[in-house]
Design a protein around this motif. Structure first.
Motif, PDB file in Angstrom:
ATOM      1  N   ASP A  16      -5.309  -1.214   5.892  1.00 33.04           N
ATOM      2  CA  ASP A  16      -5.377   0.224   6.135  1.00 33.04           C
ATOM      3  C   ASP A  16      -5.026   0.503   7.585  1.00 33.04           C
ATOM      4  OD1 ASP A  16      -6.306   3.023   5.320  1.00 33.04           O
ATOM      5  OD2 ASP A  16      -7.552   2.631   7.079  1.00 33.04           O
ATOM      6  N   ASP A 100     -12.048   2.255  -2.818  1.00 38.42           N
ATOM      7  CA  ASP A 100     -11.212   1.392  -1.997  1.00 38.42           C
ATOM      8  C   ASP A 100     -11.137  -0.009  -2.587  1.00 38.42           C
ATOM      9  OD1 ASP A 100     -10.600   3.365  -0.143  1.00 38.42           O
ATOM     10  OD2 ASP A 100     -12.287   2.872   1.162  1.00 38.42           O
ATOM     11  N   ARG A 103      -8.956  -0.189  -5.542  1.00 36.53           N
ATOM     12  CA  ARG A 103      -7.537  -0.299  -5.164  1.00 36.53           C
ATOM     13  C   ARG A 103      -7.169  -1.761  -4.930  1.00 36.53           C
ATOM     14  NH1 ARG A 103      -7.910   2.882  -1.060  1.00 36.53           N
ATOM     15  NH2 ARG A 103      -7.709   4.684  -2.440  1.00 36.53           N
ATOM     16  N   THR A 132      -2.578   1.516   3.219  1.00 34.02           N
ATOM     17  CA  THR A 132      -2.971   2.914   3.187  1.00 34.02           C
ATOM     18  C   THR A 132      -2.963   3.455   4.611  1.00 34.02           C
ATOM     19  OG1 THR A 132      -5.290   2.176   3.186  1.00 34.02           O
ATOM     20  CG2 THR A 132      -4.321   2.780   1.072  1.00 34.02           C
ATOM     21  N   SER A 146       2.501  11.554   5.532  1.00 29.59           N
ATOM     22  CA  SER A 146       1.812  11.744   4.263  1.00 29.59           C
ATOM     23  C   SER A 146       2.602  12.622   3.309  1.00 29.59           C
ATOM     24  CB  SER A 146       0.429  12.350   4.510  1.00 29.59           C
ATOM     25  OG  SER A 146       0.532  13.563   5.222  1.00 29.59           O
ATOM     26  N   PRO A 150       3.287   8.420  -2.155  1.00 31.69           N
ATOM     27  CA  PRO A 150       3.343   6.954  -2.228  1.00 31.69           C
ATOM     28  C   PRO A 150       4.777   6.472  -2.377  1.00 31.69           C
ATOM     29  CG  PRO A 150       1.625   7.829  -3.665  1.00 31.69           C
ATOM     30  CD  PRO A 150       2.433   9.004  -3.195  1.00 31.69           C
ATOM     31  N   TYR A 160       3.236   1.881   0.452  1.00 34.65           N
ATOM     32  CA  TYR A 160       2.512   2.726   1.400  1.00 34.65           C
ATOM     33  C   TYR A 160       1.999   3.969   0.693  1.00 34.65           C
ATOM     34  CZ  TYR A 160       4.808  -0.203   4.884  1.00 34.65           C
ATOM     35  OH  TYR A 160       5.238  -1.277   5.619  1.00 34.65           O
ATOM     36  N   ASP A 162      -0.830   7.507   1.383  1.00 37.07           N
ATOM     37  CA  ASP A 162      -1.926   8.267   1.948  1.00 37.07           C
ATOM     38  C   ASP A 162      -2.846   8.586   0.784  1.00 37.07           C
ATOM     39  OD1 ASP A 162      -3.648  10.288   2.875  1.00 37.07           O
ATOM     40  OD2 ASP A 162      -2.162  11.017   4.308  1.00 37.07           O
ATOM     41  N   THR A 163      -4.089   8.113   0.827  1.00 33.43           N
ATOM     42  CA  THR A 163      -4.970   8.217  -0.338  1.00 33.43           C
ATOM     43  C   THR A 163      -5.399   9.647  -0.643  1.00 33.43           C
ATOM     44  OG1 THR A 163      -6.878   7.695   1.063  1.00 33.43           O
ATOM     45  CG2 THR A 163      -5.824   5.865  -0.099  1.00 33.43           C
ATOM     46  N   GLU A 183      -4.409   6.602 -10.016  1.00 31.35           N
ATOM     47  CA  GLU A 183      -3.915   5.788  -8.905  1.00 31.35           C
ATOM     48  C   GLU A 183      -3.379   4.440  -9.373  1.00 31.35           C
ATOM     49  OE1 GLU A 183      -5.509   3.801  -4.756  1.00 31.35           O
ATOM     50  OE2 GLU A 183      -6.292   5.770  -5.332  1.00 31.35           O
TER      51      GLU A 183
END
Length: 311
Positions: A16, A100, A103, A132, A146, A150, A160, A162-163, A183
Motif C-alpha cells: 500500500d 484489506d 484483498r 493500493t 484515483s 483500477p 493498481y 484506489d480502494t 472487488e
C-alpha cells in the motif's frame, strides 16, 4: 464469500502506498478493468493502451498452455513507501474480518490459480504485484491518480487501485449494487490482463476504439479469465484452499459489476447517447456474457475473443 480460517496468507506481492495528496478530483467516470485506463471529460472515456515494445513486450508464444512464458519487468515500484497496511494479514480468519486482508486472500488465490495453470502447461509464471494507493502514485506506466480506476500496468506488471473506487464510483456513480464479491471480480479482471501480458496477447491490439476493436476484445477476454478463476476459486490454494465458499449471490454480484461497467451503460449514465464507435471495453451484455463463458467452461480456448467472429 468466506475464506478458510486455516489458510495462511502471503503479503509479499501486495503493498500500500498510502495517500499522496496529488490526486485531485475526477473529471469523468473512470472505467475499471483496463490497461492503464484514463478518465476523460464528457461521455467518452478513452482506453489508453501503450503498444510500444518497451512497455508491452512479446514472447512469441502460442497463447495456450505449453507456450506460456514469463516476461521481463521494468522498474519495480510496488514497494515504494509501503504503509504496512497489510502487515497484520496472516490467515483466512483475518480475511473474514478485514477487507484489506480479504484483498490479500483474493490475490493469493489468483496467484495460485494462474501459476498452477501455467505450470501444468509447461510454462513459467511470473506473478503480478498489487498496490493500493490514495490520491496518486507512480507506476511503470507513469503517474496515476484515483480518477483512472483500477488498472494493470504491463511495464512493471503491477495492478493498481484506489480502494475508494468501489463505493464512490462503481456504486455511487455507475449504479452498481455492491457486495463482497465486487472487488474480487475487478481484481480477477486485472489479473486477467497480466495473463494476457505473459501470453503476448497484448501485442495483438491494433485498434483501440469501436465495438469490434482489439481493445474491446482484450477487455472481454480479461472478463472471461475472471470467470475462469471464479469457477475454480473454492478449490484453489497451496495445500489448504484459500476460499472456503462462493455462492450464487457472489456470481450475481460479479455479473452486476460487469453490467455496471459496460460502455453503453457508462455512456447513458454520463448523459449521452450510446455510441459504439467510442467503445473500449464492450457493452454490459458482452461483459456479463464473457464472464459467464469463463465461469461455465473454465477453458482458455473458450476465452479466445480475438478469434471470435461475434462478440
Amino acid at each position: 464469500m468466506r475464506f478458510n480460517p486455516k489458510a495462511s496468507l502471503d503479503t509479499g506481492r501486495v503493498s500500500d502506498r498510502g495517500g499522496s495528496g496529488l490526486g485531485g478530483g475526477s473529471n469523468g467516470i473512470p472505467i475499471p478493468g483496463g490497461v492503464k485506463a484514463g478518465g476523460g471529460a464528457g461521455m467518452l472515456i478513452v482506453l489508453i493502451i501503450v503498444l510500444a515494445a518497451s512497455c508491452l513486450g512479446g514472447n512469441g508464444g502460442s497463447g495456450l498452455p505449453g507456450g506460456m512464458l514469463g516476461q521481463g519487468v521494468g522498474t519495480d515500484t510496488t514497494r515504494m513507501g509501503d504503509s504496512e497496511r497489510y502487515a497484520n494479514c496472516q490467515t483466512g480468519a483475518d480475511a473474514n474480518e478485514d477487507v484489506d486482508c480479504a484483498r490479500v486472500a483474493v490475490e493469493n488465490s489468483l496467484y495460485t490459480y494462474w501459476s498452477d495453470l501455467f505450470e501444468r502447461g509447461g510454462g513459467t509464471f511470473r506473478p503480478a504485484t498489487m498496490s493500493t494507493f490514495s490520491g496518486a502514485t507512480s507506476t511503470g506506466c507513469g503517474q496515476a491518480s484515483s480518477q483512472v480506476g483500477p488498472f494493470y500496468c504491463p511495464a512493471d506488471q503491477g495492478i493498481y487501485l484506489d480502494t475508494t473506487f468501489f463505493a464512490e464510483v462503481l456504486e455511487g456513480q455507475l449504479g452498481g449494487q455492491g457486495g463482497d464479491f465486487v472487488e474480487p471480480y475487478v481484481l480477477a479482471h486485472e489479473y486477467g490482463h497480466h495473463v494476457q501480458n505473459l501470453l503476448g496477447t497484448m501485442g495483438k491490439v491494433r485498434t483501440q476504439r469501436g465495438a469490434d476493436s482489439d481493445a474491446v476484445r482484450l477487455e472481454l477476454q480479461a472478463d472471461c479469465y475472471a470467470g475462469m478463476w471464479t469457477r475454480a476459486a473454492e478449490g484453489t490454494g497451496e495445500g489448504v484452499a484459500i476460499i472456503e465458499d462462493l455462492d450464487e449471490g457472489d456470481i450475481t454480484e460479479a455479473l452486476d459489476s460487469a453490467k455496471a461497467v459496460g460502455d453503453d451503460r457508462i455512456q447513458k449514465r454520463s448523459g449521452g447517447r450510446v455510441d459504439k464507435e467510442g467503445w473500449t471495453h464492450g457493452s454490459s451484455e458482452q461483459r456479463m456474457r464473457w464472464f459467464s463463458t469463463g465461469y461455465e467452461t473454465g477453458d482458455l480456448e473458450a476465452c479466445d475473443t480475438f478469434s471470435a467472429s461475434s462478440l
